[in-house]
Write an enzyme that holds these catalytic residues in place. Structure first.
Site, PDB file in Angstrom:
ATOM      1  CG  HIS A 144      -9.099 -52.686  47.227  1.00 39.28           C
ATOM      2  ND1 HIS A 144      -8.689 -51.434  46.819  1.00 39.28           N
ATOM      3  CD2 HIS A 144      -9.685 -53.248  46.136  1.00 39.28           C
ATOM      4  CE1 HIS A 144      -9.018 -51.249  45.549  1.00 39.28           C
ATOM      5  NE2 HIS A 144      -9.615 -52.337  45.115  1.00 39.28           N
ATOM      6  CD  GLU A 145     -10.688 -56.879  45.693  1.00 38.75           C
ATOM      7  OE1 GLU A 145     -11.828 -56.668  45.213  1.00 38.75           O
ATOM      8  OE2 GLU A 145      -9.645 -56.502  45.140  1.00 38.75           O
ATOM      9  CG  HIS A 148     -14.402 -53.165  45.223  1.00 35.49           C
ATOM     10  ND1 HIS A 148     -14.578 -51.882  44.759  1.00 35.49           N
ATOM     11  CD2 HIS A 148     -13.140 -53.524  44.856  1.00 35.49           C
ATOM     12  CE1 HIS A 148     -13.472 -51.483  44.134  1.00 35.49           C
ATOM     13  NE2 HIS A 148     -12.591 -52.461  44.189  1.00 35.49           N
ATOM     14  CD  GLU A 226      -9.969 -50.713  41.652  1.00 34.07           C
ATOM     15  OE1 GLU A 226      -9.135 -51.122  42.484  1.00 34.07           O
ATOM     16  OE2 GLU A 226     -11.009 -51.339  41.382  1.00 34.07           O
TER      17      GLU A 226
END
Length: 297
Positions: A144-145, A148, A226
């Site tokens: 997930h990070e 980003h 998100e």
């Protein structure tokens, strides 16, 4: 389904960011018209302040954000082997440089990424997330990070924080001018006719509602990021179950003790507020909705 969701979220992010910039210019024009007799002067002021503030924020984002959240850097795998190797693996899969790695001493499981670009990125994880998540779940969170980082969300969020700060600054400048002489300028226009009165009222409404509008714009941008990062994590790990399980554990945890409120939108889950009636005003989408989307992949 996965790639359609990624493309849809990217389009929405562009729309929200354009709207955010237009909002800054609108507020600048309103402040200029009400307090300085010139909407052009207000727009120019917004552009100058916004440009300077964004340049400062982008150039120093990592050190500033990590300092505000009491994070300390680890520089080798010996200090936190599992975290280091998971970040290394996810960076490799995402085809981005290995980011700097930080740890936050807090028992609540959470994590975030920040920086200017993939070459100057950093990720932070709490001690709580290292204690409570297994490797599969940690891979989902770091995937997930890394999404980003790969998608330049880290720069986008830095710009959003700067724009929100600029809006607050413009409103403060306008109100300061009002209390220290702006009222006299307003009185000069009392005989200007109905159009001027209407414009004055509309401009005042914009100024008063500006902080709320800025929060809503930042919220919309953060929520969209998100969803996109969740989808990206599945793309990188090929395992939605890992992130689903991680989000379930994170959603049941207590809030963090010393997370910086202005950085809340960066975290994978809101570190400050638990479930509130303000899902409408939360920087993060409802965890149930995020999990539901992941289960459909």
């Amino acid at each position: 389904m996965l790639y359609q969701q990624i493309a849809r979220n990217k389009r929405r992010t562009v729309y929200v960011m354009i709207g955010f910039v237009l909002l800054v210019l609108l507020i600048g024009a309103a402040v200029g018209y009400v307090f300085f007799d010139s909407y052009v002067a207000g727009v120019l002021m917004a552009v100058v302040i916004g440009g300077i503030y964004m340049a400062l924020m982008i150039s120093q984002s990592t050190s500033v954000v990590m300092g505000m959240n009491h994070a300390h850097e680890i520089t080798s795998a010996d200090q936190a082997p599992e975290l280091w190797h998971v970040v290394e693996d996810m960076a490799l899969v995402a085809n981005v440089p290995m980011p700097k790695v930080y740890i936050i001493d807090d028992p609540s499981p959470n994590a975030f990424a920040t920086g200017n670009n993939p070459e100057h990125a950093a990720v932070a994880a709490t001690t709580g997330i290292l204690d409570k998540l297994n490797r599969e779940e940690l891979e989902g969170v770091m995937g997930h990070e890394m999404t980003h980082v790969r998608n330049y969300d880290i720069r986008l969020q830095t710009i959003a924080l700067a724009l929100a700060a600029v809006i607050s600054m413009l409103v403060n400048i306008g109100m300061h001018s009002f209390w220290w002489g702006g009222g006299r300028r307003n009185n000069d226009r009392e005989g200007g006719g109905y159009i001027q009165i209407i414009l004055m009222v509309l401009s005042l409404v914009v100024v008063v509602l500006a902080p709320i509008a800025a929060s809503l714009a930042q919220m919309a941008l953060s929520r969209n990021r998100e969803y996109l990062a969740d989808a990206g994590a599945v793309e990188l790990t090929r395992n939605p179950r890992g992130l689903i399980s991680a989000l379930e554990k994170i959603s049941n945890a207590e809030p963090m003790k010393e997370a910086d409120p202005s950085s809340a939108a960066l975290y994978i889950s809101n570190p400050i507020k638990k479930k509130s009636m303000a899902n409408l005003f939360s920087t993060h989408p409802p965890m149930e909705e995020r999990i539901k989307r992941l289960e459909q992949m």
